[in-house]
Design a protein around this motif. Structure first.
Motif, PDB file in Angstrom:
ATOM      1  N   UNK A   1       0.669  -1.526  -0.459  1.00  0.00           N
ATOM      2  CA  UNK A   1       0.399  -0.152  -0.080  1.00  0.00           C
ATOM      3  C   UNK A   1       0.832   1.721   0.035  1.00  0.00           C
ATOM      4  N   UNK A   2       1.912   1.243   0.532  1.00  0.00           N
ATOM      5  CA  UNK A   2       3.349   2.031   0.224  1.00  0.00           C
ATOM      6  C   UNK A   2       3.428   2.343  -0.986  1.00  0.00           C
ATOM      7  N   UNK A   3       3.702   1.576  -1.219  1.00  0.00           N
ATOM      8  CA  UNK A   3       4.585   1.795  -2.520  1.00  0.00           C
ATOM      9  C   UNK A   3       3.146   2.292  -3.867  1.00  0.00           C
ATOM     10  N   UNK A   4       2.343   1.590  -3.735  1.00  0.00           N
ATOM     11  CA  UNK A   4       0.937   1.352  -5.099  1.00  0.00           C
ATOM     12  C   UNK A   4       0.142   3.157  -4.608  1.00  0.00           C
ATOM     13  N   UNK A   5      -0.077   3.046  -3.099  1.00  0.00           N
ATOM     14  CA  UNK A   5      -1.632   4.284  -3.068  1.00  0.00           C
ATOM     15  C   UNK A   5       0.080   5.559  -3.026  1.00  0.00           C
ATOM     16  N   UNK A   6       0.269   5.411  -2.143  1.00  0.00           N
ATOM     17  CA  UNK A   6       1.554   6.500  -1.008  1.00  0.00           C
ATOM     18  C   UNK A   6       2.478   7.400  -1.866  1.00  0.00           C
ATOM     19  N   UNK A   7       3.301   6.197  -3.068  1.00  0.00           N
ATOM     20  CA  UNK A   7       4.601   6.517  -3.662  1.00  0.00           C
ATOM     21  C   UNK A   7       3.922   6.326  -5.453  1.00  0.00           C
ATOM     22  N   UNK A   8       2.956   6.027  -5.521  1.00  0.00           N
ATOM     23  CA  UNK A   8       2.851   5.444  -7.236  1.00  0.00           C
ATOM     24  C   UNK A   8       3.080   5.051  -7.881  1.00  0.00           C
ATOM     25  N   UNK A   9       3.432   3.974  -6.963  1.00  0.00           N
ATOM     26  CA  UNK A   9       4.640   3.553  -7.951  1.00  0.00           C
ATOM     27  C   UNK A   9       3.307   1.713  -7.892  1.00  0.00           C
ATOM     28  N   UNK A  10       3.768   0.485  -8.825  1.00  0.00           N
ATOM     29  CA  UNK A  10       3.338  -0.476  -8.486  1.00  0.00           C
ATOM     30  C   UNK A  10       3.419  -1.935  -7.971  1.00  0.00           C
ATOM     31  N   UNK A  11       2.837  -2.971  -7.162  1.00  0.00           N
ATOM     32  CA  UNK A  11       3.078  -3.724  -6.349  1.00  0.00           C
ATOM     33  C   UNK A  11       1.604  -4.122  -5.737  1.00  0.00           C
ATOM     34  N   UNK A  12       2.646  -5.811  -5.085  1.00  0.00           N
ATOM     35  CA  UNK A  12       1.538  -6.597  -5.237  1.00  0.00           C
ATOM     36  C   UNK A  12       2.154  -7.514  -3.787  1.00  0.00           C
ATOM     37  N   UNK A  13       1.321  -7.717  -3.525  1.00  0.00           N
ATOM     38  CA  UNK A  13       1.197  -8.701  -1.677  1.00  0.00           C
ATOM     39  C   UNK A  13       1.358  -9.767  -1.861  1.00  0.00           C
ATOM     40  N   UNK A  14       1.419 -11.170  -1.860  1.00  0.00           N
ATOM     41  CA  UNK A  14       1.248 -12.336  -2.361  1.00  0.00           C
ATOM     42  C   UNK A  14       0.995 -12.738  -1.084  1.00  0.00           C
ATOM     43  N   UNK A  15       0.435 -13.792   0.277  1.00  0.00           N
ATOM     44  CA  UNK A  15       0.518 -13.544   0.855  1.00  0.00           C
ATOM     45  C   UNK A  15       0.463 -15.437   0.171  1.00  0.00           C
ATOM     46  N   UNK A  16       1.571 -16.442   1.569  1.00  0.00           N
ATOM     47  CA  UNK A  16       1.052 -18.422   1.442  1.00  0.00           C
ATOM     48  C   UNK A  16       0.061 -18.706   2.174  1.00  0.00           C
ATOM     49  N   UNK A  17      -1.014 -18.995   2.418  1.00  0.00           N
ATOM     50  CA  UNK A  17      -1.772 -19.358   2.657  1.00  0.00           C
ATOM     51  C   UNK A  17      -1.575 -21.331   3.055  1.00  0.00           C
ATOM     52  N   UNK A  18      -1.398 -21.616   4.623  1.00  0.00           N
ATOM     53  CA  UNK A  18      -1.664 -22.952   4.451  1.00  0.00           C
ATOM     54  C   UNK A  18      -2.579 -23.644   5.949  1.00  0.00           C
ATOM     55  N   UNK A  19      -2.183 -24.574   6.108  1.00  0.00           N
ATOM     56  CA  UNK A  19      -2.304 -24.731   7.745  1.00  0.00           C
ATOM     57  C   UNK A  19      -1.880 -23.396   9.151  1.00  0.00           C
ATOM     58  N   UNK A  20      -2.764 -22.480   9.100  1.00  0.00           N
ATOM     59  CA  UNK A  20      -2.199 -21.076  10.051  1.00  0.00           C
ATOM     60  C   UNK A  20      -2.882 -21.788  11.502  1.00  0.00           C
ATOM     61  N   UNK A  21      -1.655 -21.307  11.838  1.00  0.00           N
ATOM     62  CA  UNK A  21      -1.374 -21.264  13.390  1.00  0.00           C
ATOM     63  C   UNK A  21      -0.318 -20.339  14.319  1.00  0.00           C
ATOM     64  N   UNK A  22      -0.700 -20.136  15.152  1.00  0.00           N
ATOM     65  CA  UNK A  22       0.103 -19.521  15.675  1.00  0.00           C
ATOM     66  C   UNK A  22       1.473 -20.138  15.693  1.00  0.00           C
ATOM     67  N   UNK A  23       2.287 -19.070  15.494  1.00  0.00           N
ATOM     68  CA  UNK A  23       4.050 -20.016  16.293  1.00  0.00           C
ATOM     69  C   UNK A  23       4.427 -20.654  15.066  1.00  0.00           C
ATOM     70  N   UNK A  24       3.425 -20.664  13.566  1.00  0.00           N
ATOM     71  CA  UNK A  24       4.253 -21.629  12.879  1.00  0.00           C
ATOM     72  C   UNK A  24       4.452 -20.386  11.981  1.00  0.00           C
ATOM     73  N   UNK A  25       5.657 -21.310  11.492  1.00  0.00           N
ATOM     74  CA  UNK A  25       6.325 -20.905  10.348  1.00  0.00           C
ATOM     75  C   UNK A  25       5.572 -20.349   8.959  1.00  0.00           C
ATOM     76  N   UNK A  26       5.316 -19.184   8.713  1.00  0.00           N
ATOM     77  CA  UNK A  26       4.804 -18.533   7.156  1.00  0.00           C
ATOM     78  C   UNK A  26       5.901 -18.060   6.162  1.00  0.00           C
TER      79      UNK A  26
END
Lengths: 200, 400, 98
Positions: free
Chosen positions: A23-48
């Motif tokens: 958001x900082x890059x794409x909205x507030x600096x008017x460049x381009x950006x995309x965030x791609x999260x990897x979802x899996x078997x989520x739980x607190x403390x597991x590596x993500x």
């Protein structure tokens, strides 16, 4: 185009950090950006992990990051948990690590490393060990994105708790350093469009 | 128009809000859940003047949407994977009743094996239910194609429900800057909904969805077929009108560097972006390759697709699903039939990629392009970027 | 003994790797023996059933003696025990410092 991989533990705000950076890059600096999260078997403390790509030009690629320019570790214990933080990296890959001190176990000792104790910053500013906004400040300190854009994105994302998180970002930006002897970070022009990686 | 960071799911919800849907009946399922949640939020805080009807399944979600739309309002629902499968019966009802419902489908693999992640098997399994299918490449596409879908589907010559398909996680959970148009602009583009065909009206009663004998059934199916025949030109027009109003161009097929291409990969959805990136890299090495993105899979833009392929080009199709027992994946089978129907004799290489959430990585795309450029052809569909031990994944030792 | 390799097609698990739920933990319960009265409430509430309250008979009936054992192989660090403890005798501490 700058490709970033963020590793951490569930609950540390890794995915949120990737989104706020974009958001900082794409909205507030008017460049381009995309965030791609990897979802899996989520739980607190597991590596993500979450990937972010920022660029002066529109980004065509829609998959994950395989050759990161920056690897960001919200928690170096992911190394002990079997995560290969070196995957896809090269000699040029820059590491940004949340730690009190550099450790012998780091497999990236020959790479450029930025270090910041984001845990301490978060505990001081937020009273909780959620290092994501401090690490966003660290990304600004490492020259990936402008601190003003980061602060604006944090402000729009965090509502009432924004001031504390902005404080964490500013503090981490001030404290981050490239090596043990270096002076704390000086003011540098870190608007994404002027970033060295775009100019080369 | 303002630029905001949106994930694909939120872009779809924004489009539905701007289209002033009057009834929402959505059942949450990964990775579609944020759509159901945010529409609930909108109806709760008044940003959307709609009734949110809670349902116990996707079958009911679609049933409610059908009933509501018959009363003369736009309805909002969305689903994924096994949710779409559970909706299957009612998909046919919506299509047969000629209700132009627009539904975002967040593509996720079908069971089994269980998977939460992206492939196109869910929407491909529903491709013959009588719905238009548009596939988005990025989050802006999701919003734009939803608005275009309302305009095209509600045209009196079309009256065909429409799925706007986005890749689960790769689009549904990816943050991008999206231009969100103003309500005024969308109101100009999408006038208030009017039931143009079947409707439920107490003042003018009608018995809807009764049993139709063999003497009329085929004719009614032919009406649907005609709706689809009209759909392609109407869709083209709607996309042009959208460009006039909002300044972004869309087209049922989008060729990228195809004019002089020696090898072309045909693709749907988000992987098209990755293919284009690889096209740039190949072009930088002087290798003439191109990408042909199918936006509208139903109606299938047969003539434009065939016209976009230069003579002599080698063509492959990247399918993100497989039609088991068929020669190749569903997109490849359709491309082959289009080529033959247009009187050409071109061999089309079928590829299967990216099932069950596997990223369509650069290595998959380059191996497809390299095969085409080397003139390799195999009549069997080629599964790319797969481990060598596919047939021996699970083994155990047993005493004899 | 002779063996042959059999192959199974389709989804199933033959190796169980995530059952040691203790590996999930990022905070762990620390019990203050001074405050703990061995009431056993944490044991009742523990969703994984890893808390074991061991009471020993003492001559002084007012003062219970014994200890609370937690099986760290399976404790996920959820913190429910700390929440329900009526004497605030359980603190969740950072796993990295433990």
């Amino acid at each position: 185009m700058i490709q970033i991989k963020i590793y951490g533990l569930g609950g540390q705000g890794v995915v949120t950090a990737a989104k706020v950076l974009c958001e900082a890059v794409a909205i507030h600096e008017d460049a381009h950006a995309q965030a791609i999260p990897a979802y899996g078997h989520e739980r607190r403390g597991a590596p993500v992990y979450a990937d972010a790509v920022i660029s002066r030009d529109p980004i065509k690629m829609k998959g994950f990051v395989y050759a990161p320019d920056y690897v960001v570790l919200f928690d170096d214990s992911v190394i002990d948990k079997g995560i290969d933080v070196m995957a896809g990296t090269s000699e040029q890959t820059v590491f940004i690590v949340n730690t009190q001190k550099l450790k012998d176990k780091y497999p990236f000792k020959s790479n450029k490393i930025y270090r910041v104790d984001a845990q301490a910053v978060a505990l001081k500013s937020l009273g909780r060990d959620i290092p994501n906004t401090a690490m966003l400040g660290a990304l600004a300190g490492a020259g990936i994105v402008g601190i003003e854009a980061v602060k604006a994105a944090i402000t729009s994302k965090f509502g009432d708790s924004a001031p504390k998180n902005v404080e964490a970002a500013e503090e981490a930006r001030r404290l981050i350093r490239a090596d043990e002897k270096a002076e704390p970070n000086k003011d540098i022009d870190t608007n994404t469009k002027n970033h060295a990686a775009f100019v080369k | 128009m303002k630029k905001v960071m949106l994930e694909g799911n939120f872009a779809a919800a924004e489009a539905m809000r701007l289209a002033r849907i009057g009834v929402v009946s959505a059942y949450p399922i990964t990775p579609q859940s944020p759509i159901a949640e945010v529409l609930s939020e909108y109806t709760g805080d008044g940003r959307l003047d709609a009734k949110y009807i809670r349902v116990e399944s996707e079958h009911t979600a679609m049933s409610v949407a059908i009933g509501a739309q018959l009363t003369g309002v736009r309805t909002g629902t969305a689903t994924s994977s096994v949710g779409l499968a559970l909706m299957f019966e009612m998909l046919g009802v919506a299509a047969g009743l000629r209700l132009p419902i627009v539904m975002p489908v967040v593509n996720r693999a079908l069971v089994s094996p269980w998977s939460l992640w992206c492939d196109h098997q869910d929407s491909m399994a529903a491709r013959d239910t009588g719905w238009m299918q548009l596939y988005a490449e990025d989050c802006q596409d999701v919003l734009d194609l939803c608005l275009i879908a309302y305009r095209a589907a509600e045209n009196g010559d079309v009256l065909v429900p429409t799925m706007v398909c986005m890749d689960g996680f790769f689009l549904s959970h990816m943050s991008q800057a999206v231009y969100v148009p103003s309500q005024q602009d969308v109101d100009d583009f999408l006038p208030p909904y009017q039931a143009k065909n079947l409707k439920l009206d107490i003042a003018d009663p009608m018995f809807v969805n009764n049993l139709i004998p063999p003497t009329e059934f085929m004719e009614m199916r032919y009406q649907q077929h005609t709706g689809f025949s009209n759909a392609l030109p109407v869709l083209n027009t709607a996309m042009k009108e959208f460009e006039t109003q909002f300044g972004r161009s869309h087209s049922p097929i989008e060729p990228y560097c195809c004019d002089d291409a020696e090898a072309i990969l045909i693709s749907l959805g988000s992987m098209s972006g990755s293919v284009k990136e690889m096209v740039d890299q190949y072009r930088a090495q002087g290798k003439k390759v191109g990408n042909l993105k199918i936006v509208s899979f139903r109606p299938f833009p047969e003539e434009d697709l065939v016209a976009a392929i230069p003579r002599g080009a080698r063509v492959g199709v990247l399918d993100r699903s497989m039609s088991m027992g068929a020669p190749a994946g569903p997109v490849c089978n359709d491309v082959r039939s289009a080529i033959s129907n247009q009187g050409l004799n071109v061999r089309i290489q079928g590829f299967v990629v990216g099932l069950g959430g596997r990223d369509v990585r650069p290595v998959a795309i380059t191996s497809a392009f390299d095969r085409l450029l080397a003139g390799q052809y195999d009549k069997d569909v080629q599964w790319l970027d797969m481990s060598d031990n596919a047939m021996t994944l699970r083994q155990y030792r047993e005493a004899i | 003994m002779a063996e042959k390799v059999k192959t199974i097609y389709g989804p199933c698990a033959l190796v169980y790797c995530s059952t040691k739920t203790g590996t999930w933990r990022i905070v762990r319960p620390q019990i203050d023996g001074e405050k703990c009265v061995l009431c056993g409430i944490c044991e009742k509430y523990c969703p994984t059933g890893v808390v074991n309250t061991i009471k020993m008979k003492t001559e002084d009936k007012k003062k219970a003696e014994g200890r609370v054992e937690i099986d760290m192989t399976y404790c996920k660090g959820c913190g429910i025990c700390a929440n329900v403890c009526p004497h605030d005798s359980i603190t969740m501490i950072d796993e990295r410092e433990a």
